[in-house]
Scaffold this motif. Structure first.
Motif, PDB file in Angstrom:
ATOM      1  N   ILE A   1     -29.067  72.796   2.730  1.00 52.47           N
ATOM      2  CA  ILE A   1     -30.149  71.958   2.186  1.00 52.47           C
ATOM      3  C   ILE A   1     -31.587  72.365   2.531  1.00 52.47           C
ATOM      4  O   ILE A   1     -32.483  71.969   1.797  1.00 52.47           O
ATOM      5  CB  ILE A   1     -29.946  70.459   2.499  1.00 52.47           C
ATOM      6  N   PRO A   2     -31.833  73.149   3.604  1.00 48.55           N
ATOM      7  CA  PRO A   2     -33.244  73.525   3.798  1.00 48.55           C
ATOM      8  C   PRO A   2     -33.836  74.221   2.557  1.00 48.55           C
ATOM      9  O   PRO A   2     -35.044  74.208   2.363  1.00 48.55           O
ATOM     10  CB  PRO A   2     -33.191  74.468   5.005  1.00 48.55           C
ATOM     11  N   LEU A   3     -32.968  74.775   1.701  1.00 48.68           N
ATOM     12  CA  LEU A   3     -33.461  75.410   0.469  1.00 48.68           C
ATOM     13  C   LEU A   3     -33.358  74.487  -0.743  1.00 48.68           C
ATOM     14  O   LEU A   3     -33.567  74.903  -1.883  1.00 48.68           O
ATOM     15  CB  LEU A   3     -32.703  76.721   0.219  1.00 48.68           C
ATOM     16  N   GLY A   4     -33.035  73.217  -0.525  1.00 46.28           N
ATOM     17  CA  GLY A   4     -32.979  72.247  -1.625  1.00 46.28           C
ATOM     18  C   GLY A   4     -31.553  71.931  -2.036  1.00 46.28           C
ATOM     19  O   GLY A   4     -30.608  72.615  -1.634  1.00 46.28           O
ATOM     20  N   GLN A   5     -31.413  70.877  -2.841  1.00 46.97           N
ATOM     21  CA  GLN A   5     -30.081  70.504  -3.359  1.00 46.97           C
ATOM     22  C   GLN A   5     -29.968  70.994  -4.790  1.00 46.97           C
ATOM     23  O   GLN A   5     -30.850  70.723  -5.607  1.00 46.97           O
ATOM     24  CB  GLN A   5     -29.885  68.984  -3.288  1.00 46.97           C
ATOM     25  N   ARG A   6     -28.892  71.704  -5.091  1.00 46.97           N
ATOM     26  CA  ARG A   6     -28.828  72.439  -6.351  1.00 46.97           C
ATOM     27  C   ARG A   6     -27.631  72.108  -7.238  1.00 46.97           C
ATOM     28  O   ARG A   6     -27.768  71.965  -8.451  1.00 46.97           O
ATOM     29  CB  ARG A   6     -28.773  73.950  -6.028  1.00 46.97           C
ATOM     30  N   VAL A   7     -26.449  72.043  -6.646  1.00 46.52           N
ATOM     31  CA  VAL A   7     -25.221  71.950  -7.459  1.00 46.52           C
ATOM     32  C   VAL A   7     -25.124  70.576  -8.134  1.00 46.52           C
ATOM     33  O   VAL A   7     -25.268  69.538  -7.485  1.00 46.52           O
ATOM     34  CB  VAL A   7     -23.976  72.199  -6.587  1.00 46.52           C
ATOM     35  N   SER A   8     -24.868  70.584  -9.457  1.00 45.90           N
ATOM     36  CA  SER A   8     -24.745  69.300 -10.167  1.00 45.90           C
ATOM     37  C   SER A   8     -23.359  69.104 -10.787  1.00 45.90           C
ATOM     38  O   SER A   8     -23.068  68.021 -11.295  1.00 45.90           O
ATOM     39  CB  SER A   8     -25.819  69.183 -11.251  1.00 45.90           C
ATOM     40  N   ALA A   9     -22.506  70.107 -10.767  1.00 41.29           N
ATOM     41  CA  ALA A   9     -21.120  69.956 -11.234  1.00 41.29           C
ATOM     42  C   ALA A   9     -20.278  71.105 -10.677  1.00 41.29           C
ATOM     43  O   ALA A   9     -20.736  72.255 -10.654  1.00 41.29           O
ATOM     44  CB  ALA A   9     -21.054  69.958 -12.763  1.00 41.29           C
ATOM     45  N   PHE A  10     -19.071  70.767 -10.246  1.00 38.69           N
ATOM     46  CA  PHE A  10     -18.163  71.819  -9.769  1.00 38.69           C
ATOM     47  C   PHE A  10     -16.730  71.326  -9.888  1.00 38.69           C
ATOM     48  O   PHE A  10     -16.491  70.124 -10.045  1.00 38.69           O
ATOM     49  CB  PHE A  10     -18.483  72.213  -8.312  1.00 38.69           C
ATOM     50  N   HIS A  11     -15.807  72.270  -9.846  1.00 40.91           N
ATOM     51  CA  HIS A  11     -14.403  71.869  -9.747  1.00 40.91           C
ATOM     52  C   HIS A  11     -13.667  72.836  -8.833  1.00 40.91           C
ATOM     53  O   HIS A  11     -14.162  73.930  -8.542  1.00 40.91           O
ATOM     54  CB  HIS A  11     -13.741  71.732 -11.127  1.00 40.91           C
ATOM     55  N   ILE A  12     -12.496  72.379  -8.408  1.00 34.86           N
ATOM     56  CA  ILE A  12     -11.705  73.183  -7.477  1.00 34.86           C
ATOM     57  C   ILE A  12     -10.295  73.314  -8.031  1.00 34.86           C
ATOM     58  O   ILE A  12      -9.687  72.320  -8.459  1.00 34.86           O
ATOM     59  CB  ILE A  12     -11.682  72.537  -6.079  1.00 34.86           C
ATOM     60  N   ASP A  13      -9.801  74.536  -8.072  1.00 34.14           N
ATOM     61  CA  ASP A  13      -8.424  74.803  -8.480  1.00 34.14           C
ATOM     62  C   ASP A  13      -7.659  75.346  -7.281  1.00 34.14           C
ATOM     63  O   ASP A  13      -8.270  75.883  -6.342  1.00 34.14           O
ATOM     64  CB  ASP A  13      -8.380  75.875  -9.584  1.00 34.14           C
ATOM     65  N   TYR A  14      -6.351  75.219  -7.322  1.00 29.78           N
ATOM     66  CA  TYR A  14      -5.559  75.848  -6.255  1.00 29.78           C
ATOM     67  C   TYR A  14      -4.379  76.577  -6.880  1.00 29.78           C
ATOM     68  O   TYR A  14      -3.926  76.239  -7.985  1.00 29.78           O
ATOM     69  CB  TYR A  14      -5.091  74.810  -5.233  1.00 29.78           C
ATOM     70  N   GLN A  15      -3.909  77.566  -6.154  1.00 29.63           N
ATOM     71  CA  GLN A  15      -2.749  78.333  -6.614  1.00 29.63           C
ATOM     72  C   GLN A  15      -1.528  77.893  -5.801  1.00 29.63           C
ATOM     73  O   GLN A  15      -1.547  77.966  -4.561  1.00 29.63           O
ATOM     74  CB  GLN A  15      -2.998  79.830  -6.414  1.00 29.63           C
ATOM     75  N   ALA A  16      -0.534  77.400  -6.504  1.00 27.81           N
ATOM     76  CA  ALA A  16       0.685  76.922  -5.835  1.00 27.81           C
ATOM     77  C   ALA A  16       1.519  78.115  -5.345  1.00 27.81           C
ATOM     78  O   ALA A  16       1.240  79.270  -5.699  1.00 27.81           O
ATOM     79  CB  ALA A  16       1.502  76.071  -6.807  1.00 27.81           C
ATOM     80  N   ALA A  17       2.550  77.805  -4.562  1.00 32.07           N
ATOM     81  CA  ALA A  17       3.402  78.855  -3.977  1.00 32.07           C
ATOM     82  C   ALA A  17       4.014  79.758  -5.049  1.00 32.07           C
ATOM     83  O   ALA A  17       4.211  80.956  -4.842  1.00 32.07           O
ATOM     84  CB  ALA A  17       4.500  78.199  -3.143  1.00 32.07           C
ATOM     85  N   ASP A  18       4.267  79.194  -6.249  1.00 35.81           N
ATOM     86  CA  ASP A  18       4.888  80.000  -7.321  1.00 35.81           C
ATOM     87  C   ASP A  18       3.865  80.831  -8.098  1.00 35.81           C
ATOM     88  O   ASP A  18       4.193  81.472  -9.093  1.00 35.81           O
ATOM     89  CB  ASP A  18       5.675  79.090  -8.272  1.00 35.81           C
ATOM     90  N   GLY A  19       2.616  80.795  -7.681  1.00 36.70           N
ATOM     91  CA  GLY A  19       1.591  81.628  -8.329  1.00 36.70           C
ATOM     92  C   GLY A  19       0.828  80.913  -9.440  1.00 36.70           C
ATOM     93  O   GLY A  19      -0.175  81.431  -9.926  1.00 36.70           O
ATOM     94  N   SER A  20       1.275  79.723  -9.827  1.00 32.47           N
ATOM     95  CA  SER A  20       0.585  79.018 -10.923  1.00 32.47           C
ATOM     96  C   SER A  20      -0.678  78.321 -10.400  1.00 32.47           C
ATOM     97  O   SER A  20      -0.727  77.879  -9.245  1.00 32.47           O
ATOM     98  CB  SER A  20       1.529  77.981 -11.540  1.00 32.47           C
ATOM     99  N   TRP A  21      -1.688  78.216 -11.277  1.00 31.65           N
ATOM    100  CA  TRP A  21      -2.969  77.594 -10.889  1.00 31.65           C
ATOM    101  C   TRP A  21      -3.052  76.170 -11.437  1.00 31.65           C
ATOM    102  O   TRP A  21      -2.611  75.893 -12.548  1.00 31.65           O
ATOM    103  CB  TRP A  21      -4.148  78.410 -11.441  1.00 31.65           C
ATOM    104  N   HIS A  22      -3.644  75.279 -10.656  1.00 38.23           N
ATOM    105  CA  HIS A  22      -3.764  73.866 -11.040  1.00 38.23           C
ATOM    106  C   HIS A  22      -5.131  73.332 -10.641  1.00 38.23           C
ATOM    107  O   HIS A  22      -5.710  73.789  -9.657  1.00 38.23           O
ATOM    108  CB  HIS A  22      -2.697  73.017 -10.333  1.00 38.23           C
TER     109      HIS A  22
END
Ligand code: FUL
Length: 476
Positions: free
Chosen positions: A405-426
């Motif tokens: 934050i010393p450089l300001g607040q910037r991000v206005s949207a994000f998402h997070i995906d994960y890769q399961a043990a079988d290699g598929s992404w969710h």
């Protein structure tokens, strides 16, 4: 010769270019002062409502309470400071004067104070004792001083603004340096039946002259802002920036909804402070009980976890002690936080990113605990992706993100995906702001990799930290 010159100038250009590329990103928009950043990094502070109401059982004294009412049997500010410190609070803010006008220090500005009480034969000074106790414990001290005064004879006249400015001066000259000045916008009638026109500019300049590093709390700052409710809840979207032009504390404040969310790209840095009481009331009442650890964890996730500072009120009792049940509850809360956040499961991951600014701003900085290192990207990049890959799957249900934050607040949207043990992404989570700290509550997953996608940002994102935790205590 020309060739040599050419090579030297080419080399010089390359060096200059590579030096340029490692410059930190330029600050964006309204940014916090160093003391606002330090304040936010305190994360949790303790509020202490203490005064005549502690003895009368009221929440708002009407100003007619006799000085003799204030008489703690065994005031022990070292105990308050020890409890605050053990609970992980950075400081204590005390109600030096609540709306009833009674001053917890022997003031020259009002006839209504500890000096007229039997406590320590009228020689006592709560602010002095707390100041010394906080110093001994190595925590900060701040003050709530209510401008609304239901006792002061001058309240409701222009002269009262001078009295109030002198009151602030007296406190900031005699104690501290105090890290925060709480100014409540409440503005009711005084003994004359009149309301006061507050001179906020005078109040601010009086304190800043003595204590330029103080963080001023009010509905509109200038240091930090009320979060818009007394439940300890910031908005799911929470900008530390706020448009304050044309607004005043109290009746002229932005709507509670705006206060809980802030303004995207707002003109001033006025981060949210979420004040809430451990008990139903702000003052100690014998028949009330402290909140459960589950409620406190919910509050923590909705305040610290949404880019606000948590100001948790723990009111001392008539002895002048924090009651056993309250301190035990705080220690249970602390133990729960320590256990939830003990193991950062992102540690040891391989970190890669779609873009990096240069060696000094490598993606791997999101895993280190140094506050002043971070991952940054080229000036033209607004939507980078960062991937954490694990050698073995990790099980977690909380994601912690921090912007630098010393450089300001910037991000206005994000998402997070994960890769399961079988290699598929969710898809795991999707949200708007990050700010100083964001904690996301997700389903429990077993992941081989985790990917942060910044979907929109007001300027190139600057990510300070990513951590993953497995919380088995809080049930949302
Ligand atoms: C309010 C006051 O009226 C309450 O009594 C309490 O002090 C709270 C923190 O602020 O405006």
């Amino acid at each position: 010769m020309n060739r040599v010159l050419l090579s030297i100038s080419l080399l010089a250009c390359m060096l200059a270019a590579s030096c340029r590329s490692v410059q930190p990103p330029a600050p964006y928009g309204a940014c916090p002062s160093p003391q606002q950043t330090a304040w936010q990094r305190m994360e949790m502070n303790m509020f202490c409502h203490f005064g005549p109401n502690t003895f009368s059982g009221k929440e708002w004294g009407d100003g007619t309470e006799p000085d003799s009412l204030f008489n703690p049997s065994d005031l022990d500010c070292d105990q308050w400071a020890a409890v605050a410190k053990e609970a992980g609070m950075g400081g204590i803010i005390i109600t030096a004067k609540h709306h009833d006008g009674f001053c917890l220090w022997p003031t020259n500005q009002s006839p209504h104070s500890v000096a007229g009480s039997p406590w320590r034969n009228g020689q006592g000074d709560v602010l002095r004792e707390l100041d010394e106790a906080c110093r001994r414990a190595g925590i900060g001290m701040g003050v709530y001083i209510s401008p609304w005064d239901r006792n002061h004879p001058a309240y409701g006249t222009p002269q009262y603004n001078t009295v109030f400015a002198n009151t602030l001066r007296e406190v900031h000259q005699s104690y501290g340096p105090l890290f925060e000045q709480w100014l409540d916008g409440a503005n009711g009638e005084g003994p004359s039946g009149k309301k006061q026109q507050y001179d906020w500019a005078l109040f601010h300049s009086t304190v800043f002259d003595i204590n330029p590093r103080v963080v001023f709390f009010s509905d509109v700052g200038p240091g930090c802002r009320w979060v818009g409710n007394e439940e300890g809840r910031a908005g799911e979207t929470c900008w530390s920036t706020l448009d304050t032009e044309g607004f005043t504390p109290g009746a002229g404040a932005p709507s509670p909804d705006t206060l809980s969310r802030g303004n995207r790209g707002g003109e001033r840095w006025v981060a949210a402070e979420a004040d809430v009481s451990l008990r139903p009331g702000w003052f100690y009442h014998d028949n009330e009980k402290p909140k459960s650890v589950q409620e406190l964890l919910r509050i923590y996730y909705a305040s610290v976890g949404r880019n606000a500072l948590l100001l948790l009120n723990v009111p001392p009792d008539q002895r002048g002690h924090i009651a056993e049940g309250d301190s035990i509850r705080l220690m249970e809360f602390r133990a729960a936080l320590d256990s939830i956040f003990a193991t950062d499961l992102a540690q040891g991951a391989r970190v890669s990113a779609s873009n990096r600014r240069g060696k000094a701003f490598q993606p791997k900085h999101v895993l280190d605990s140094s506050y002043h290192t971070y991952w940054a990207v080229d000036d033209s990049v607004l939507t980078p992706v960062l991937t954490l890959t694990f050698s073995r799957t990790r099980r977690f249900n909380r994601v912690m993100l921090q912007e630098y934050i010393p450089l300001g607040q910037r991000v206005s949207a994000f998402h997070i995906d994960y890769q399961a043990a079988d290699g598929s992404w969710h898809r795991l989570a999707q949200a708007t702001t990050i700010g100083y700290k964001r904690l996301l509550l997700t389903p429990t997953v077993e992941a081989r990799a985790v990917r942060l996608h910044i979907d929109a940002s007001l300027a190139p994102p600057v990510i300070n930290r990513i951590a993953l935790y497995n919380d088995t205590l809080y049930e949302p």
